[in-house]
Write a protein that holds these residues in place. Structure first.
Motif, mmCIF file in Angstrom:
data_model
loop_
_atom_site.group_PDB
_atom_site.id
_atom_site.type_symbol
_atom_site.label_atom_id
_atom_site.label_comp_id
_atom_site.label_asym_id
_atom_site.label_seq_id
_atom_site.Cartn_x
_atom_site.Cartn_y
_atom_site.Cartn_z
ATOM 1 N N ASP A 1 69.069 88.573 197.889
ATOM 2 C CA ASP A 1 69.818 89.810 198.158
ATOM 3 C C ASP A 1 68.979 91.072 197.916
ATOM 4 N N GLY A 2 67.783 91.108 198.485
ATOM 5 C CA GLY A 2 66.963 92.311 198.389
ATOM 6 C C GLY A 2 65.967 92.334 197.247
ATOM 7 N N GLU A 3 66.080 91.442 196.295
ATOM 8 C CA GLU A 3 65.062 91.329 195.246
ATOM 9 C C GLU A 3 63.819 90.694 195.876
ATOM 10 N N PRO A 4 62.645 90.844 195.251
ATOM 11 C CA PRO A 4 61.445 90.212 195.809
ATOM 12 C C PRO A 4 61.659 88.711 196.020
ATOM 13 N N SER A 5 61.115 88.203 197.115
ATOM 14 C CA SER A 5 61.325 86.811 197.506
ATOM 15 C C SER A 5 61.027 85.833 196.372
ATOM 16 N N GLY A 6 61.974 84.933 196.117
ATOM 17 C CA GLY A 6 61.793 83.882 195.113
ATOM 18 C C GLY A 6 62.080 84.296 193.688
ATOM 19 N N THR A 7 62.508 85.540 193.456
ATOM 20 C CA THR A 7 62.693 85.987 192.065
ATOM 21 C C THR A 7 64.136 85.879 191.578
ATOM 22 N N ALA A 8 65.083 85.547 192.461
ATOM 23 C CA ALA A 8 66.479 85.529 192.030
ATOM 24 C C ALA A 8 67.197 84.250 192.460
ATOM 25 N N GLY A 9 67.323 84.015 193.771
ATOM 26 C CA GLY A 9 68.075 82.871 194.268
ATOM 27 C C GLY A 9 67.533 81.535 193.796
ATOM 28 N N ARG A 10 66.216 81.349 193.926
ATOM 29 C CA ARG A 10 65.628 80.068 193.498
ATOM 30 C C ARG A 10 65.751 79.840 191.992
ATOM 31 N N PRO A 11 65.544 80.856 191.135
ATOM 32 C CA PRO A 11 65.769 80.622 189.698
ATOM 33 C C PRO A 11 67.235 80.284 189.373
ATOM 34 N N ILE A 12 68.183 80.854 190.130
ATOM 35 C CA ILE A 12 69.594 80.516 189.905
ATOM 36 C C ILE A 12 69.824 79.054 190.294
ATOM 37 N N LEU A 13 69.282 78.624 191.436
ATOM 38 C CA LEU A 13 69.399 77.227 191.856
ATOM 39 C C LEU A 13 68.734 76.308 190.830
ATOM 40 N N ALA A 14 67.587 76.717 190.311
ATOM 41 C CA ALA A 14 66.895 75.914 189.288
ATOM 42 C C ALA A 14 67.755 75.780 188.034
ATOM 43 N N ALA A 15 68.518 76.828 187.694
ATOM 44 C CA ALA A 15 69.414 76.760 186.533
ATOM 45 C C ALA A 15 70.543 75.754 186.789
ATOM 46 N N ILE A 16 71.090 75.758 188.006
ATOM 47 C CA ILE A 16 72.144 74.799 188.359
ATOM 48 C C ILE A 16 71.612 73.375 188.211
ATOM 49 N N ASP A 17 70.446 73.123 188.808
ATOM 50 C CA ASP A 17 69.849 71.789 188.752
ATOM 51 C C ASP A 17 69.426 71.426 187.334
ATOM 52 N N GLY A 18 68.852 72.390 186.619
ATOM 53 C CA GLY A 18 68.376 72.141 185.258
ATOM 54 C C GLY A 18 69.495 71.798 184.285
#
Length: 195
Positions: free
Chosen positions: A63-80
């Protein structure tokens, strides 16, 4: 076996004057995930970043943050945290201090992970579909066995020979249900596995 959330939860953190609020909820598919996003996204916030996992289906947005700095870490938290069938939206209100790429990854992933870490869990039960054919004389035994093994009737059709039932039940109960019905009806009930 993974878990989903028992209920919707939220958690807030303040990091270098930016406020981060995570909202997480159980979902039953991608459309439900995007409906939850519409429900909790804050229009005047700086960013509403999100991720969901529903089995092998997953998506995320920075959502406008630098690529890979928000959505992927949130997904990693779900998986983690070992979750499935979950959507997490992390809303950020910018506080005037830049966090840098590493700081954003830690802030978004950390807020999501803390939200999920303290959330009430609900185990996901693998379900199986089963089709049964039974004569009228076996209906009593059939319904007693279905109740005892946590089976839900999906479809029930009667004809001159008896009943044709479509049921859904926990996968680990299938063999026990079949054995009980074979014993109770002298092996008169017929089965067809759909899953």
């Amino acid at each position: 076996m993974s878990d989903t959330l028992a209920t919707a939860v939220s958690h807030s953190l303040e990091i270098k004057h930016s406020r981060f609020t995570a909202h997480a909820a159980p979902i039953d598919g991608p459309a439900h995930a995007l409906a939850f996003l519409q429900q909790v996204a804050v229009a005047d916030a700086t960013h509403n970043c999100w991720a969901y996992r529903h089995g092998q289906d997953y998506r995320s947005s920075d959502d406008g943050e630098p690529s890979g700095t928000a959505g992927r870490p949130i997904l990693a938290a779900i998986d983690g945290q070992g979750f499935d069938q979950v959507m997490v939206v992390v809303t950020r209100w910018y506080g005037g201090i830049k966090l840098g790429a590493g700081g954003l990854v830690r802030a978004y992933g950390g807020t999501a992970a803390e939200c999920l870490r303290t959330a009430p869990r609900q185990p996901l039960v693998a379900l199986a579909q089963l089709q049964l054919m039974a004569g009228f004389e076996d209906l009593g035994a059939l319904h007693a066995a279905l109740a005892a093994h946590g089976a839900d009737k999906q479809d029930e059709q009667f004809d001159a020979q008896g009943v044709r039932l479509q049921v859904s039940l926990p996968r680990d109960q299938v063999d026990a249900l079949k054995m009980r019905l074979r014993d109770a009806t002298r092996d008169r009930i017929r089965f067809r596995d759909d899953a």
